[in-house]
Design a protein around this motif. Structure first.
Motif, PDB file in Angstrom:
ATOM      1  N   MET A   1       1.725   3.382   6.198  1.00 31.22           N
ATOM      2  CA  MET A   1       0.796   2.814   5.217  1.00 31.22           C
ATOM      3  C   MET A   1       0.044   3.902   4.452  1.00 31.22           C
ATOM      4  SD  MET A   1      -2.563   1.555   7.375  1.00 31.22           S
ATOM      5  CE  MET A   1      -3.795   2.750   7.918  1.00 31.22           C
ATOM      6  N   LEU A   2       0.053   5.127   4.972  1.00 26.60           N
ATOM      7  CA  LEU A   2      -0.770   6.188   4.376  1.00 26.60           C
ATOM      8  C   LEU A   2      -0.414   6.488   2.920  1.00 26.60           C
ATOM      9  CD1 LEU A   2      -1.198   8.698   7.356  1.00 26.60           C
ATOM     10  CD2 LEU A   2      -2.854   7.040   6.445  1.00 26.60           C
ATOM     11  N   PRO A   3       0.866   6.571   2.541  1.00 26.26           N
ATOM     12  CA  PRO A   3       1.149   6.805   1.118  1.00 26.26           C
ATOM     13  C   PRO A   3       0.599   5.696   0.230  1.00 26.26           C
ATOM     14  CG  PRO A   3       3.115   7.175   2.434  1.00 26.26           C
ATOM     15  CD  PRO A   3       2.103   6.551   3.349  1.00 26.26           C
ATOM     16  N   LEU A   4       0.667   4.456   0.692  1.00 25.22           N
ATOM     17  CA  LEU A   4       0.123   3.342  -0.081  1.00 25.22           C
ATOM     18  C   LEU A   4      -1.389   3.456  -0.214  1.00 25.22           C
ATOM     19  CD1 LEU A   4       2.163   0.482   1.652  1.00 25.22           C
ATOM     20  CD2 LEU A   4       2.711   1.594  -0.501  1.00 25.22           C
ATOM     21  N   LEU A   5      -2.044   3.889   0.880  1.00 23.76           N
ATOM     22  CA  LEU A   5      -3.500   3.989   0.883  1.00 23.76           C
ATOM     23  C   LEU A   5      -3.979   5.201   0.084  1.00 23.76           C
ATOM     24  CD1 LEU A   5      -6.159   2.830   2.101  1.00 23.76           C
ATOM     25  CD2 LEU A   5      -5.847   4.430   4.002  1.00 23.76           C
ATOM     26  N   LEU A   6      -3.364   6.357   0.338  1.00 22.93           N
ATOM     27  CA  LEU A   6      -3.827   7.599  -0.293  1.00 22.93           C
ATOM     28  C   LEU A   6      -3.504   7.662  -1.783  1.00 22.93           C
ATOM     29  CD1 LEU A   6      -2.806  10.139   2.509  1.00 22.93           C
ATOM     30  CD2 LEU A   6      -5.077   9.198   2.041  1.00 22.93           C
ATOM     31  N   SER A   7      -2.471   6.936  -2.211  1.00 25.85           N
ATOM     32  CA  SER A   7      -2.105   6.958  -3.630  1.00 25.85           C
ATOM     33  C   SER A   7      -3.121   6.227  -4.496  1.00 25.85           C
ATOM     34  CB  SER A   7      -0.728   6.328  -3.824  1.00 25.85           C
ATOM     35  OG  SER A   7      -0.759   4.950  -3.493  1.00 25.85           O
ATOM     36  N   GLY A   8      -3.882   5.288  -3.864  1.00 23.13           N
ATOM     37  CA  GLY A   8      -4.893   4.546  -4.611  1.00 23.13           C
ATOM     38  C   GLY A   8      -4.369   3.362  -5.394  1.00 23.13           C
ATOM     39  N   TYR A   9      -3.078   3.030  -5.212  1.00 28.79           N
ATOM     40  CA  TYR A   9      -2.487   1.929  -5.982  1.00 28.79           C
ATOM     41  C   TYR A   9      -2.565   0.583  -5.259  1.00 28.79           C
ATOM     42  CZ  TYR A   9      -0.267   5.253  -9.213  1.00 28.79           C
ATOM     43  OH  TYR A   9      -0.025   6.220 -10.156  1.00 28.79           O
ATOM     44  N   CYS A  10      -2.813   0.598  -3.949  1.00 27.80           N
ATOM     45  CA  CYS A  10      -2.477  -0.589  -3.147  1.00 27.80           C
ATOM     46  C   CYS A  10      -3.621  -1.228  -2.378  1.00 27.80           C
ATOM     47  CB  CYS A  10      -1.356  -0.228  -2.178  1.00 27.80           C
ATOM     48  SG  CYS A  10       0.112   0.421  -2.987  1.00 27.80           S
ATOM     49  N   GLY A  11      -4.850  -0.869  -2.616  1.00 24.68           N
ATOM     50  CA  GLY A  11      -5.940  -1.606  -1.995  1.00 24.68           C
ATOM     51  C   GLY A  11      -6.434  -1.027  -0.689  1.00 24.68           C
ATOM     52  N   ASP A  12      -7.083  -1.893   0.122  1.00 22.89           N
ATOM     53  CA  ASP A  12      -7.771  -1.455   1.336  1.00 22.89           C
ATOM     54  C   ASP A  12      -6.810  -1.327   2.516  1.00 22.89           C
ATOM     55  OD1 ASP A  12      -7.203  -4.059   1.962  1.00 22.89           O
ATOM     56  OD2 ASP A  12      -9.275  -4.762   1.921  1.00 22.89           O
ATOM     57  N   VAL A  13      -7.394  -0.984   3.679  1.00 19.52           N
ATOM     58  CA  VAL A  13      -6.587  -0.710   4.868  1.00 19.52           C
ATOM     59  C   VAL A  13      -5.838  -1.946   5.337  1.00 19.52           C
ATOM     60  CG1 VAL A  13      -6.673  -0.006   7.295  1.00 19.52           C
ATOM     61  CG2 VAL A  13      -8.092   1.176   5.612  1.00 19.52           C
ATOM     62  N   SER A  14      -6.482  -3.102   5.345  1.00 16.02           N
ATOM     63  CA  SER A  14      -5.817  -4.319   5.813  1.00 16.02           C
ATOM     64  C   SER A  14      -4.615  -4.651   4.932  1.00 16.02           C
ATOM     65  CB  SER A  14      -6.804  -5.496   5.825  1.00 16.02           C
ATOM     66  OG  SER A  14      -7.268  -5.800   4.522  1.00 16.02           O
ATOM     67  N   THR A  15      -4.726  -4.391   3.640  1.00 14.52           N
ATOM     68  CA  THR A  15      -3.632  -4.684   2.708  1.00 14.52           C
ATOM     69  C   THR A  15      -2.460  -3.745   2.914  1.00 14.52           C
ATOM     70  OG1 THR A  15      -5.145  -5.550   1.028  1.00 14.52           O
ATOM     71  CG2 THR A  15      -2.986  -4.821   0.276  1.00 14.52           C
ATOM     72  N   VAL A  16      -2.730  -2.439   3.008  1.00 13.44           N
ATOM     73  CA  VAL A  16      -1.624  -1.480   3.125  1.00 13.44           C
ATOM     74  C   VAL A  16      -0.976  -1.550   4.507  1.00 13.44           C
ATOM     75  CG1 VAL A  16      -2.507   0.060   1.347  1.00 13.44           C
ATOM     76  CG2 VAL A  16      -3.224   0.396   3.724  1.00 13.44           C
ATOM     77  N   PHE A  17      -1.752  -1.848   5.557  1.00 17.97           N
ATOM     78  CA  PHE A  17      -1.138  -2.012   6.880  1.00 17.97           C
ATOM     79  C   PHE A  17      -0.249  -3.248   6.896  1.00 17.97           C
ATOM     80  CE2 PHE A  17      -0.994  -3.489  11.291  1.00 17.97           C
ATOM     81  CZ  PHE A  17      -0.566  -2.336  11.929  1.00 17.97           C
ATOM     82  N   PHE A  18      -0.732  -4.334   6.295  1.00 20.65           N
ATOM     83  CA  PHE A  18       0.076  -5.543   6.163  1.00 20.65           C
ATOM     84  C   PHE A  18       1.385  -5.229   5.444  1.00 20.65           C
ATOM     85  CE2 PHE A  18       1.580  -9.151   3.768  1.00 20.65           C
ATOM     86  CZ  PHE A  18       1.416 -10.245   4.603  1.00 20.65           C
ATOM     87  N   GLU A  19       1.290  -4.463   4.359  1.00 15.64           N
ATOM     88  CA  GLU A  19       2.476  -4.138   3.569  1.00 15.64           C
ATOM     89  C   GLU A  19       3.454  -3.283   4.373  1.00 15.64           C
ATOM     90  OE1 GLU A  19       4.229  -4.840  -0.293  1.00 15.64           O
ATOM     91  OE2 GLU A  19       2.422  -5.612   0.709  1.00 15.64           O
ATOM     92  N   ALA A  20       2.927  -2.298   5.093  1.00 12.32           N
ATOM     93  CA  ALA A  20       3.798  -1.432   5.893  1.00 12.32           C
ATOM     94  C   ALA A  20       4.447  -2.206   7.033  1.00 12.32           C
ATOM     95  CB  ALA A  20       2.996  -0.250   6.437  1.00 12.32           C
ATOM     96  N   MET A  21       3.670  -3.043   7.713  1.00 10.54           N
ATOM     97  CA  MET A  21       4.224  -3.847   8.805  1.00 10.54           C
ATOM     98  C   MET A  21       5.258  -4.831   8.269  1.00 10.54           C
ATOM     99  SD  MET A  21       4.278  -4.387  12.049  1.00 10.54           S
ATOM    100  CE  MET A  21       2.778  -3.649  12.746  1.00 10.54           C
TER     101      MET A  21
END
Length: 486
Positions: free
Chosen positions: A87-107
């Motif tokens: 989930m870190l690339p989604l989170l660190l890039s700033g395109y994909c929202g908060d932690v719950s969103t990017v973890f959901f997306e990665a899972m």
């Protein structure tokens, strides 16, 4: 006593594998010169450092042999850690929202669920789009199963890891060595993915889209590089190609391998699970076709293609959508929900309960009626003409019990988080079965889950993991008996 150094060593090796995959995606980001390069470079460095620390630091000197408890723990932790790092690339890039969103997306990616919490997919850089599809492809046959092709060969350890990750009722092998089995299956998986990508490219997709769709299709995942998914192309040829490759993705890969090796079609036609799979696709597609013609006014050819595409997508839990099937004909919602729950074949990349369990459940029920009428008779349950042990039937019953419990609890928790009751159960079903699109009132097949409350996203992430690892691997570490010394 649990060997934590061995666990650290194995998880370190797995994270190093993820670092290699992240490095590959960094190359994609570098090629397109977009704003996600720093995020991938930083994440790759974190994964590399963590993997080296666990493998050469904490895990140094650990024995190569692991036991059953360690195997279950390694698999459960690995899928969570992969999602956290992923989930870190989604989170660190700033395109994909908060932690719950990017973890959901990665899972959702690694478990090949395909449900997305993003509503800006068309604006994402190519690196992030490729990474989303790559998580599908790696998670399709299993993260740990992929690693078995790389780690030193140890039959007992490999078999225990494989059994923990794929807790199905039987574990077929095409070679005495588990590592060799993994290599052959992943080679075939890669070849089929390449065939799919080339076919889609020749049918009119861009090279980048064809690669992404191919990885999502063979893994029966459902992520697409466009918010509108496959509908962005409006191509009957592309839909027919995806139907074929989705169907292959829902078939037992060992059966496919043996079919090509032995050239004996009876390996499939005499397989009761495969026959249920085909019968379900054909009958439900025919029913949906008739409803589309009668109630939506489509011509027969368009109705057949639309029905077949969406039914195969749901049955294989791929999750591609070419039409809002929640609006076809209201009673069909119940039929399609059952298809979602059932899934395709064991040994495939699909989710759901799997056809083998449905067949055994039906045969067990029939056998029980016979035993009531003939209490002294020995009436075995048979699958493909082979008797099934009582212990297998007990595991089957335990699976369905916990399936219902987790589904109900998950739906209640999603409802408590603020989601309407008409959406909470469909969302729980689609996440637990790793399908992707929901059949809810506000969250239909064409909707994303970006507006879900944070609590609902965490609950759905757990359901996706439990569904992908077939419940027991996730629940076992939560029991007290698992941690007892003996």
């Amino acid at each position: 006593m649990i060997n934590y150094r061995m666990i650290a060593k194995l998880i370190g090796a797995l994270i190093l594998l993820e670092a290699v995959l992240l490095l590959l995606t960094t190359g994609v980001s570098l090629y397109y010169h977009e704003g996600d390069l720093t995020a991938f470079a930083l994440t790759t460095s974190i994964a590399l450092g963590l993997g080296l620390l666990l493998f050469f630091g904490v895990g140094r000197g650990a024995p190569d042999t692991i036991y059953r408890r360690e195997a279950y723990l390694v698999v459960a932790i690995t899928w969570v850690v992969f999602s956290l790092v992923g989930m870190l690339p989604l989170l660190l890039s700033g395109y994909c929202g908060d932690v719950s969103t990017v973890f959901f997306e990665a899972m959702s990616g690694f478990t090949t669920t395909g449900a997305t919490a993003l509503n800006n997919i068309d604006t994402l850089p190519h690196g992030l789009l490729f990474w989303r599809s790559l998580t599908h492809w790696i998670g399709g046959l299993g993260i740990v199963f992929f690693t078995l092709t790389l780690i030193p060969n140890n039959f007992q350890s490999g078999l225990k890891l494989f059994s923990a990750e794929a807790s199905s009722l039987s574990h077929e092998k095409i070679h005495p060595r588990m590592r060799t089995t993994a290599k052959w299956l992943w080679s075939m998986y890669g070849a089929l993915t390449l065939m799919c990508a080339i076919s889609l490219w020749l049918a009119g997709m861009t090279p980048f889209d064809s690669i992404n769709f191919a990885m999502s299709t063979l893994s029966t995942g459902g992520f697409a590089p466009h918010q509108a998914g496959v509908m962005v192309y409006h191509s009957p040829l592309i839909e027919y190609l995806l139907i074929c490759f989705m169907f292959v993705g829902g078939t037992n890969f060992i059966a496919i391998y043996l079919l090509f090796k032995q050239r004996n079609i009876r390996l499939l036609t005499h397989n009761e699970e495969f026959r249920l799979y085909v019968a379900s696709v054909v009958s439900v597609s025919a029913l949906c076709t008739a409803c589309l013609v009668k109630f939506k006014g489509l011509d027969w050819l368009e109705a057949l293609r639309t029905a077949l595409f969406n039914v195969v997508s749901i049955q294989t839990t791929t999750g591609f959508v070419s039409s809002d099937f929640s609006q076809w004909y209201h009673p069909l919602v119940f039929v399609l929900t059952m298809v979602m729950i059932t899934g395709a074949c064991s040994g495939s990349t699909s989710g759901g309960v799997k056809g083998i369990r449905i067949v055994l459940l039906f045969k067990s029920a029939v056998a029980q009626f016979k035993r009531l009428l003939h209490p002294n008779a020995v009436i075995p349950v048979r699958l493909n003409h082979q008797p099934v042990s009582e212990s297998t039937i007990i595991i089957l019953m335990a699976y369905f019990f916990w399936y219902v419990v987790l589904l109900v609890v998950g739906a209640v928790l999603v409802d408590i988080s603020g989601v309407a009751p008409t959406d909470s159960l469909p969302i729980a079903i689609t996440c637990f079965s790793n399908v992707g699109p929901s059949l809810g009132t506000h969250y239909g097949p064409l909707a994303d889950l970006s507006s879900l409350p944070a609590m609902a996203k965490w609950v759905c992430s757990f359901l996706m993991l439990a569904g992908r690892l077939e419940i027991f691997c996730v629940l076992l570490p939560l029991t007290s008996v698992f941690w007892q010394r003996d």
